[in-house]
Design a protein around this motif. Structure first.
Motif, PDB file in Angstrom:
ATOM      1  N   THR A   6      11.892  59.122   5.035  1.00  0.00           N
ATOM      2  CA  THR A   6      12.758  59.805   4.075  1.00  0.00           C
ATOM      3  C   THR A   6      14.240  59.643   4.400  1.00  0.00           C
ATOM      4  N   VAL A   7      14.546  58.904   5.458  1.00  0.00           N
ATOM      5  CA  VAL A   7      15.930  58.730   5.891  1.00  0.00           C
ATOM      6  C   VAL A   7      16.403  57.326   5.552  1.00  0.00           C
ATOM      7  N   ARG A   8      17.604  57.243   5.012  1.00  0.00           N
ATOM      8  CA  ARG A   8      18.202  55.933   4.767  1.00  0.00           C
ATOM      9  C   ARG A   8      19.196  55.667   5.887  1.00  0.00           C
ATOM     10  N   GLU A   9      18.982  54.607   6.613  1.00  0.00           N
ATOM     11  CA  GLU A   9      19.835  54.269   7.748  1.00  0.00           C
ATOM     12  C   GLU A   9      20.875  53.239   7.325  1.00  0.00           C
ATOM     13  N   HIS A  10      22.122  53.513   7.680  1.00  0.00           N
ATOM     14  CA  HIS A  10      23.216  52.589   7.400  1.00  0.00           C
ATOM     15  C   HIS A  10      24.054  52.478   8.666  1.00  0.00           C
ATOM     16  N   LEU A  11      23.973  51.356   9.320  1.00  0.00           N
ATOM     17  CA  LEU A  11      24.716  51.156  10.557  1.00  0.00           C
ATOM     18  C   LEU A  11      26.072  50.537  10.242  1.00  0.00           C
ATOM     19  N   VAL A  12      27.094  51.054  10.885  1.00  0.00           N
ATOM     20  CA  VAL A  12      28.457  50.578  10.669  1.00  0.00           C
ATOM     21  C   VAL A  12      28.978  50.009  11.975  1.00  0.00           C
ATOM     22  N   ASP A  13      29.375  48.766  11.954  1.00  0.00           N
ATOM     23  CA  ASP A  13      29.930  48.126  13.152  1.00  0.00           C
ATOM     24  C   ASP A  13      31.386  48.543  13.292  1.00  0.00           C
ATOM     25  N   VAL A  14      31.692  49.246  14.362  1.00  0.00           N
ATOM     26  CA  VAL A  14      33.064  49.682  14.603  1.00  0.00           C
ATOM     27  C   VAL A  14      33.626  49.046  15.869  1.00  0.00           C
ATOM     28  N   SER A  15      33.101  47.882  16.206  1.00  0.00           N
ATOM     29  CA  SER A  15      33.627  47.195  17.382  1.00  0.00           C
ATOM     30  C   SER A  15      35.048  46.714  17.089  1.00  0.00           C
ATOM     31  N   VAL A  16      35.847  46.660  18.138  1.00  0.00           N
ATOM     32  CA  VAL A  16      37.250  46.262  17.990  1.00  0.00           C
ATOM     33  C   VAL A  16      37.473  44.934  18.700  1.00  0.00           C
ATOM     34  N   LEU A  26      44.644  52.819  19.625  1.00  0.00           N
ATOM     35  CA  LEU A  26      44.436  51.797  18.602  1.00  0.00           C
ATOM     36  C   LEU A  26      42.947  51.658  18.289  1.00  0.00           C
ATOM     37  N   CYS A  27      42.120  51.656  19.308  1.00  0.00           N
ATOM     38  CA  CYS A  27      40.666  51.565  19.106  1.00  0.00           C
ATOM     39  C   CYS A  27      40.166  52.719  18.240  1.00  0.00           C
ATOM     40  N   PHE A  28      40.598  53.932  18.588  1.00  0.00           N
ATOM     41  CA  PHE A  28      40.145  55.096  17.819  1.00  0.00           C
ATOM     42  C   PHE A  28      40.629  55.022  16.379  1.00  0.00           C
ATOM     43  N   SER A  29      41.848  54.576  16.177  1.00  0.00           N
ATOM     44  CA  SER A  29      42.396  54.440  14.828  1.00  0.00           C
ATOM     45  C   SER A  29      41.590  53.443  13.999  1.00  0.00           C
ATOM     46  N   LEU A  30      41.274  52.302  14.582  1.00  0.00           N
ATOM     47  CA  LEU A  30      40.479  51.289  13.876  1.00  0.00           C
ATOM     48  C   LEU A  30      39.089  51.813  13.548  1.00  0.00           C
ATOM     49  N   LYS A  33      39.186  54.403  10.700  1.00  0.00           N
ATOM     50  CA  LYS A  33      39.311  53.770   9.385  1.00  0.00           C
ATOM     51  C   LYS A  33      37.957  53.264   8.895  1.00  0.00           C
ATOM     52  N   GLN A  34      37.193  52.653   9.786  1.00  0.00           N
ATOM     53  CA  GLN A  34      35.864  52.156   9.415  1.00  0.00           C
ATOM     54  C   GLN A  34      34.926  53.311   9.064  1.00  0.00           C
ATOM     55  N   LEU A  35      35.030  54.407   9.810  1.00  0.00           N
ATOM     56  CA  LEU A  35      34.192  55.575   9.525  1.00  0.00           C
ATOM     57  C   LEU A  35      34.493  56.131   8.143  1.00  0.00           C
ATOM     58  N   PHE A  36      35.768  56.317   7.811  1.00  0.00           N
ATOM     59  CA  PHE A  36      36.122  56.845   6.494  1.00  0.00           C
ATOM     60  C   PHE A  36      35.707  55.889   5.376  1.00  0.00           C
ATOM     61  N   LYS A  37      35.840  54.601   5.615  1.00  0.00           N
ATOM     62  CA  LYS A  37      35.401  53.604   4.627  1.00  0.00           C
ATOM     63  C   LYS A  37      33.896  53.730   4.388  1.00  0.00           C
ATOM     64  N   ALA A  38      33.131  53.883   5.462  1.00  0.00           N
ATOM     65  CA  ALA A  38      31.675  54.023   5.344  1.00  0.00           C
ATOM     66  C   ALA A  38      31.305  55.324   4.640  1.00  0.00           C
ATOM     67  N   LEU A  39      32.002  56.414   4.955  1.00  0.00           N
ATOM     68  CA  LEU A  39      31.705  57.694   4.315  1.00  0.00           C
ATOM     69  C   LEU A  39      32.017  57.663   2.826  1.00  0.00           C
ATOM     70  N   ARG A  40      33.103  56.998   2.444  1.00  0.00           N
ATOM     71  CA  ARG A  40      33.442  56.876   1.023  1.00  0.00           C
ATOM     72  C   ARG A  40      32.429  55.994   0.289  1.00  0.00           C
ATOM     73  N   GLY A  41      31.957  54.962   0.947  1.00  0.00           N
ATOM     74  CA  GLY A  41      31.060  54.008   0.302  1.00  0.00           C
ATOM     75  C   GLY A  41      29.609  54.425   0.256  1.00  0.00           C
ATOM     76  N   ASN A  42      29.218  55.388   1.056  1.00  0.00           N
ATOM     77  CA  ASN A  42      27.817  55.822   1.123  1.00  0.00           C
ATOM     78  C   ASN A  42      27.730  57.313   0.839  1.00  0.00           C
ATOM     79  N   LYS A  43      27.823  57.660  -0.423  1.00  0.00           N
ATOM     80  CA  LYS A  43      27.763  59.070  -0.803  1.00  0.00           C
ATOM     81  C   LYS A  43      26.345  59.597  -0.590  1.00  0.00           C
ATOM     82  N   CYS A  44      26.235  60.646   0.175  1.00  0.00           N
ATOM     83  CA  CYS A  44      24.950  61.289   0.389  1.00  0.00           C
ATOM     84  C   CYS A  44      25.191  62.742   0.799  1.00  0.00           C
TER      85      CYS A  44
END
Length: 85
Positions: A6-16, A26-30, A33-44
């Motif tokens: 029942t779980v949809r898995e979406h892995l996001v690569d946040v390697s720098v 800088l690493c945390f900032s990058l 940004k990827q986290l917010f992009k993933a959250l916006r793109g995967n509404k759940c």
């Protein structure tokens, strides 16, 4: 690991890039940004974000809460090993 049916898995690569790896801000900032992009793109309804350290868990919680201070878009909770009863 196994994912429940029942779980949809979406892995996001946040390697720098390796040249940016020594600059933690800088690493945390990058990664943020990827986290917010993933959250916006995967509404759940619910999302789990996994972190490697307690410190990074707290930083992610903080940045998510600061981004939505009125809790109109998301409720943020934190669960990690340093929590007490």
């Amino acid at each position: 690991h196994r994912v429940a049916p029942t779980v949809r898995e979406h892995l996001v690569d946040v390697s720098v890039p390796s040249m940016s790896n020594r600059n933690t801000d800088l690493c945390f900032s990058l990664k943020t940004k990827q986290l917010f992009k993933a959250l916006r793109g995967n509404k759940c309804k619910r999302t789990l974000v996994f972190c490697n350290t307690v410190e990074s868990c707290r930083k992610v919680e903080n940045v998510l809460k600061r981004n939505d201070r009125r809790r109109k878009r998301m409720r943020v909770g934190c669960y990690h090993n340093a929590m007490t009863d």
